[in-house]
Design an enzyme around this catalytic site. Structure first.
Site: not given
Ligand code: PMP
Length: 423
Positions: A125, A203, A206, A229, A381
């Site tokens: 991401h 990270d 998920q 999430k 993203c």
């Molecule tokens: N890493 C991953 C794998 C994600 O799916 C996300 C959210 N889509 C993020 C990082 C960023 O999370 P946040 O926007 O809640 O900081």
């Protein structure tokens, strides 16, 4: 704790799932972006705003004591949920992005210099890429990526080579890809990095939702995730860190609550975890992690657990077949082995990203929206991953335990209808 015997019982706890959009019952399949909230989380947030609304850690009065107890209670809940050794390992942040920025900034300032390398997974991401680029830019270091195979899995042979010889100072890897839903072999990757003395950040945005996380068993050095999430209020987040590293790294932000003594000449810092929690935290959102994680735990361990597992399995199997039966449909990320237990390395969670030849993803999403179905489109993203597959956009449908097989079937029927309208 929660009496849930059927998926309908689970759904009944989520007010947002009861609504209709454009006159159709809402089918919410954008769960990888954010989850809907159960009543217990809504009640906690509402109750704190009406009652225990006072700044934490600061005042000698009842409301502040109550708020602090709820905030610190949530920290203990997080500790248990991920099996961290102590409360000092749990830093509250505003989410995964903030957690990774904290590590990238503080770790690189201390441990990364000219010519060094930060290795990130190729399915990352943007929030596991850009913070490292910013920090490496300041240090004169560079970011390298672990390549992604055609199946969506990480190229482990390339990873082993990248670890050798180069000046890798930290590895930052996705636990589960938010695009492909593939569970990466993080435990193995951590062992390989540790054999070279290299720490690893995972990270878990998920991963925390779809896999059982035991940070001591995984042996990661950092684990980052967002509360929103996994049913908690938006603005909550966690960074788990190994104590020695958190002690050695400089603070990320300065301000109230993160200090021991302050003079104009010199400041000393508060002990962990507060060293990394400058300013008024989003204490109500963080407190909501307690009911949220209890709820998540009851879905995994309560009497409903077998129903949830069976349903997840049937949705994954159904979508794998049904999507591939649609002419011109390509799913991104189908692990080579199809028989891994959900949540285990090499398995796929119910997150499906795909394209249908001749249809723009955004057109499909708009038509699905009018049929009551919320999906995600765009780059999610993950622009480098899109480039890896030669596309600029995908459609993603992501499921949580409150989604039914009937919703998956309605989604496929609606998708076929939308594709027919566009082609
Ligand atoms: N890493 C991953 C794998 C994600 O799916 C996300 C959210 N889509 C993020 C990082 C960023 O999370 P946040 O926007 O809640 O900081």
């Amino acid at each position: 704790m929660y009496s849930m015997k059927t998926v309908e019982d689970i759904r009944g706890l989520f007010p947002a799932l009861q609504q209709s959009v454009y006159g159709k019952p809402l089918v919410y399949l954008d769960n990888s972006a954010t989850s809907q909230k159960p009543q217990c989380v809504i009640d906690l947030v509402d109750g704190m705003h009406k009652g225990a609304n006072a700044n934490v850690h600061r005042a000698m009065h009842k409301l502040s004591d109550d708020a602090t107890a709820l905030y610190e209670g949530a920290r203990e809940k997080v500790r248990q949920f991920i099996n961290a050794p102590g409360r000092e390992n749990i830093i509250f942040t505003s989410g995964t992005t903030a957690s990774i920025n904290l590590v990238a900034s503080s770790f690189c300032r201390k441990f990364v210099g000219e010519g060094d390398v930060v290795l990130v997974s190729g399915d990352s991401h943007h929030s596991n890429i850009v913070p490292w680029q910013l920090a490496c830019g300041a240090a004169g270091a560079s970011v390298k990526a672990i390549p992604v195979l055609e199946s969506g899995e990480l190229d482990m042979e390339a990873y082993k080579e990248l670890l050798q010889g180069s000046r890798v100072k930290i590895v930052a890897v996705e636990h589960i890809s938010n695009v492909m839903g593939i569970v990466n072999p993080v435990k193995e990757m951590i062992a390989l990095a540790h054999a070279q003395g290299i720490p690893v950040l995972v990270d878990g945005a998920q991963g925390i939702v779809h896999a059982r996380v035991d940070v001591q068993d995984m042996d990661c050095d950092f684990y980052a995730f967002s509360g929103h999430k996994i049913y908690a209020a938006t603005g909550s987040g966690v960074l788990y860190g190994r104590r020695e590293l958190l002690e050695a790294m400089p603070p990320y932000m300065g301000g109230g609550d993160m200090v021991d003594t302050v003079t104009f000449e010199k400041t000393t810092y508060a002990p962990l975890p507060l060293k990394y929690e400058a300013g008024t935290p989003n204490f109500i959102a963080q407190a909501s992690l307690a009911p949220a994680l209890e709820f998540a735990q009851s879905l995994r361990e309560g009497e409903i657990a077998s129903v949830v597992e069976e349903q997840e399995r049937s949705i994954i199997e159904y979508l794998k077949v049904a999507l591939q039966e649609i002419e011109g449909c390509r799913i991104y990320g189908l692990p080579q082995r199809g028989d891994m237990e959900p949540g285990m390395p090499g398995s796929k969670i119910p997150v499906f990203s795909f394209n249908i030849e001749g249809c723009f993803p955004s057109d499909l999403a708009q038509l699905l929206d009018k049929m009551g179905i919320a999906v995600r489109t765009g780059m999610m993203c993950c622009e480098p991953l899109m480039a890896r597959f030669g596309v600029t956009s995908m459609v993603r449908a992501s499921f949580l335990p409150y989604n039914t097989l009937q919703e998956a079937e309605y989604f496929i029927a609606s998708l076929k209808r939308a594709a027919r309208m566009l082609r």
